[in-house]
Scaffold this motif. Structure first.
Motif, PDB file in Angstrom:
ATOM      1  N   GLY A   1     -18.478  16.780  -0.042  1.00 37.58           N
ATOM      2  CA  GLY A   1     -17.166  17.452  -0.606  1.00 37.58           C
ATOM      3  C   GLY A   1     -17.217  17.375  -2.197  1.00 37.58           C
ATOM      4  N   ASN A   2     -15.960  16.897  -2.336  1.00 32.61           N
ATOM      5  CA  ASN A   2     -15.611  16.701  -4.024  1.00 32.61           C
ATOM      6  C   ASN A   2     -16.301  15.638  -4.554  1.00 32.61           C
ATOM      7  OD1 ASN A   2     -13.775  18.750  -3.892  1.00 32.61           O
ATOM      8  ND2 ASN A   2     -12.057  17.784  -3.336  1.00 32.61           N
ATOM      9  N   ILE A   3     -16.706  14.485  -3.850  1.00 30.95           N
ATOM     10  CA  ILE A   3     -17.444  13.532  -4.512  1.00 30.95           C
ATOM     11  C   ILE A   3     -18.832  13.722  -4.796  1.00 30.95           C
ATOM     12  CG2 ILE A   3     -18.550  11.098  -3.958  1.00 30.95           C
ATOM     13  CD1 ILE A   3     -16.004  10.462  -2.064  1.00 30.95           C
ATOM     14  N   LYS A   4     -19.377  14.463  -4.016  1.00 26.22           N
ATOM     15  CA  LYS A   4     -20.903  15.148  -4.285  1.00 26.22           C
ATOM     16  C   LYS A   4     -20.787  15.933  -5.510  1.00 26.22           C
ATOM     17  CE  LYS A   4     -24.716  17.774  -2.246  1.00 26.22           C
ATOM     18  NZ  LYS A   4     -25.174  18.096  -0.986  1.00 26.22           N
ATOM     19  N   LYS A   5     -19.734  16.927  -5.416  1.00 26.15           N
ATOM     20  CA  LYS A   5     -19.596  17.905  -6.636  1.00 26.15           C
ATOM     21  C   LYS A   5     -19.225  17.005  -7.905  1.00 26.15           C
ATOM     22  CE  LYS A   5     -17.757  21.558  -4.108  1.00 26.15           C
ATOM     23  NZ  LYS A   5     -16.525  22.296  -3.599  1.00 26.15           N
ATOM     24  N   ASP A   6     -18.399  15.989  -8.007  1.00 27.65           N
ATOM     25  CA  ASP A   6     -18.274  15.250  -9.076  1.00 27.65           C
ATOM     26  C   ASP A   6     -19.453  14.504  -9.756  1.00 27.65           C
ATOM     27  OD1 ASP A   6     -16.525  14.156 -10.962  1.00 27.65           O
ATOM     28  OD2 ASP A   6     -16.655  12.345  -9.962  1.00 27.65           O
ATOM     29  N   MET A   7     -20.338  14.121  -8.576  1.00 23.53           N
ATOM     30  CA  MET A   7     -21.595  13.394  -8.947  1.00 23.53           C
ATOM     31  C   MET A   7     -22.535  14.180  -9.724  1.00 23.53           C
ATOM     32  SD  MET A   7     -20.762  10.035  -8.902  1.00 23.53           S
ATOM     33  CE  MET A   7     -19.145   9.726  -8.251  1.00 23.53           C
ATOM     34  N   GLU A   8     -22.672  15.285  -9.087  1.00 25.03           N
ATOM     35  CA  GLU A   8     -23.754  16.318  -9.230  1.00 25.03           C
ATOM     36  C   GLU A   8     -23.210  16.700 -10.918  1.00 25.03           C
ATOM     37  OE1 GLU A   8     -25.143  18.948  -5.761  1.00 25.03           O
ATOM     38  OE2 GLU A   8     -23.148  19.372  -6.397  1.00 25.03           O
ATOM     39  N   LYS A   9     -21.814  16.968 -11.162  1.00 28.02           N
ATOM     40  CA  LYS A   9     -21.554  17.212 -12.720  1.00 28.02           C
ATOM     41  C   LYS A   9     -21.896  16.118 -13.598  1.00 28.02           C
ATOM     42  CE  LYS A   9     -17.095  18.730 -14.595  1.00 28.02           C
ATOM     43  NZ  LYS A   9     -15.557  18.783 -14.477  1.00 28.02           N
ATOM     44  N   ARG A  10     -21.587  14.940 -13.116  1.00 30.64           N
ATOM     45  CA  ARG A  10     -21.957  13.709 -14.006  1.00 30.64           C
ATOM     46  C   ARG A  10     -23.304  13.553 -14.462  1.00 30.64           C
ATOM     47  NH1 ARG A  10     -18.627   8.446 -12.084  1.00 30.64           N
ATOM     48  NH2 ARG A  10     -16.471   9.501 -11.649  1.00 30.64           N
ATOM     49  N   GLY A  11     -24.167  13.888 -13.342  1.00 28.85           N
ATOM     50  CA  GLY A  11     -25.712  13.978 -13.681  1.00 28.85           C
ATOM     51  C   GLY A  11     -26.151  12.287 -13.550  1.00 28.85           C
ATOM     52  N   PHE A  12     -27.459  12.720 -13.443  1.00 27.43           N
ATOM     53  CA  PHE A  12     -28.225  11.411 -13.289  1.00 27.43           C
ATOM     54  C   PHE A  12     -28.222  10.389 -14.171  1.00 27.43           C
ATOM     55  CE2 PHE A  12     -32.745   9.492 -13.902  1.00 27.43           C
ATOM     56  CZ  PHE A  12     -32.754   8.752 -12.779  1.00 27.43           C
ATOM     57  N   GLU A  13     -28.306  10.628 -15.317  1.00 21.08           N
ATOM     58  CA  GLU A  13     -28.157   9.672 -16.281  1.00 21.08           C
ATOM     59  C   GLU A  13     -26.611   8.928 -16.155  1.00 21.08           C
ATOM     60  OE1 GLU A  13     -30.232   8.223 -18.432  1.00 21.08           O
ATOM     61  OE2 GLU A  13     -31.740   9.429 -17.444  1.00 21.08           O
ATOM     62  N   ALA A  14     -25.633   9.504 -15.987  1.00 20.45           N
ATOM     63  CA  ALA A  14     -24.374   9.165 -15.873  1.00 20.45           C
ATOM     64  C   ALA A  14     -24.189   8.063 -14.602  1.00 20.45           C
ATOM     65  CB  ALA A  14     -23.176  10.314 -16.017  1.00 20.45           C
ATOM     66  N   CYS A  15     -24.783   8.680 -13.609  1.00 21.65           N
ATOM     67  CA  CYS A  15     -24.502   8.049 -12.455  1.00 21.65           C
ATOM     68  C   CYS A  15     -25.710   6.640 -12.027  1.00 21.65           C
ATOM     69  CB  CYS A  15     -25.063   8.866 -11.088  1.00 21.65           C
ATOM     70  SG  CYS A  15     -23.723  10.238 -10.929  1.00 21.65           S
ATOM     71  N   LYS A  16     -26.399   6.269 -13.130  1.00 26.26           N
ATOM     72  CA  LYS A  16     -27.066   5.079 -13.114  1.00 26.26           C
ATOM     73  C   LYS A  16     -26.287   3.853 -12.884  1.00 26.26           C
ATOM     74  CE  LYS A  16     -31.540   6.761 -15.078  1.00 26.26           C
ATOM     75  NZ  LYS A  16     -32.434   6.364 -16.349  1.00 26.26           N
ATOM     76  N   GLY A  17     -25.128   3.916 -13.249  1.00 20.99           N
ATOM     77  CA  GLY A  17     -24.236   2.831 -13.145  1.00 20.99           C
ATOM     78  C   GLY A  17     -23.260   2.707 -12.213  1.00 20.99           C
ATOM     79  N   VAL A  18     -23.486   3.807 -11.369  1.00 23.52           N
ATOM     80  CA  VAL A  18     -22.319   4.074 -10.202  1.00 23.52           C
ATOM     81  C   VAL A  18     -22.730   3.233  -9.106  1.00 23.52           C
ATOM     82  CG1 VAL A  18     -21.465   5.493  -8.418  1.00 23.52           C
ATOM     83  CG2 VAL A  18     -21.742   6.552 -10.832  1.00 23.52           C
TER      84      VAL A  18
ATOM     85  N   ARG B   1     -26.717   0.706  -5.306  1.00 22.41           N
ATOM     86  CA  ARG B   1     -26.866  -0.001  -4.136  1.00 22.41           C
ATOM     87  C   ARG B   1     -27.909   0.962  -3.194  1.00 22.41           C
ATOM     88  NH1 ARG B   1     -22.621  -2.191   0.512  1.00 22.41           N
ATOM     89  NH2 ARG B   1     -24.366  -2.997   1.909  1.00 22.41           N
ATOM     90  N   TYR B   2     -27.564   2.140  -3.140  1.00 23.67           N
ATOM     91  CA  TYR B   2     -28.640   3.271  -2.353  1.00 23.67           C
ATOM     92  C   TYR B   2     -29.902   2.974  -2.796  1.00 23.67           C
ATOM     93  CZ  TYR B   2     -31.393   7.114  -1.058  1.00 23.67           C
ATOM     94  OH  TYR B   2     -32.279   7.830  -0.587  1.00 23.67           O
ATOM     95  N   VAL B   3     -30.343   2.755  -3.936  1.00 25.33           N
ATOM     96  CA  VAL B   3     -31.719   2.649  -4.610  1.00 25.33           C
ATOM     97  C   VAL B   3     -32.010   1.176  -4.091  1.00 25.33           C
ATOM     98  CG1 VAL B   3     -33.076   2.177  -6.526  1.00 25.33           C
ATOM     99  CG2 VAL B   3     -31.194   4.090  -6.481  1.00 25.33           C
TER     100      VAL B   3
END
Length: 116
Positions: free
Chosen positions: A64-81, A86-88
């Protein structure tokens, strides 16, 4: 005694100072909590190089909304999430629980888990 030390001396000093002012079983409780927290800090600061493929796989597991938010943030911004990093790490067989258990030692780790 705090078995797993924080990499920042300032944090170690604060933690040890706190423990000096706590008595009895609270001292052991807080010592275990500090050790666990310090070990997870070390885990989340292990160097990794996530890929765009990792990011897309991780997104596939979100809802849902978490997925949409992370997609919106994009790969570079999510490198610190933390959930992404942890997934990686887990994907590369660097599991949080095993890492923490190794740092704390099995006995201390089991004491910590029993507190939960």
């Amino acid at each position: 005694m705090i078995r797993v030390k924080h990499p920042l001396d300032k944090c170690n000093i604060q933690q040890e100072s706190f423990l000096e002012n706590v008595s009895g079983e609270l001292k052991e409780f807080h010592s275990l909590m500090f050790s666990y927290g310090n070990a997870t800090y070390l885990y989340h600061n292990l160097p990794i190089e996530p890929t765009l493929q990792d990011f897309n796989e991780w997104l596939g597991g979100l809802d849902g909304n978490i997925k949409k938010d992370m997609e919106k943030r994009g790969f570079e911004a999510c490198k610190g999430v933390l959930s992404f990093t942890r997934y990686v790490r887990e994907k590369k067989d660097i599991g949080l629980d095993e890492f923490v258990k190794e740092k704390m030692g099995k006995e201390e780790y089991e004491k910590y888990k029993a507190l939960l």
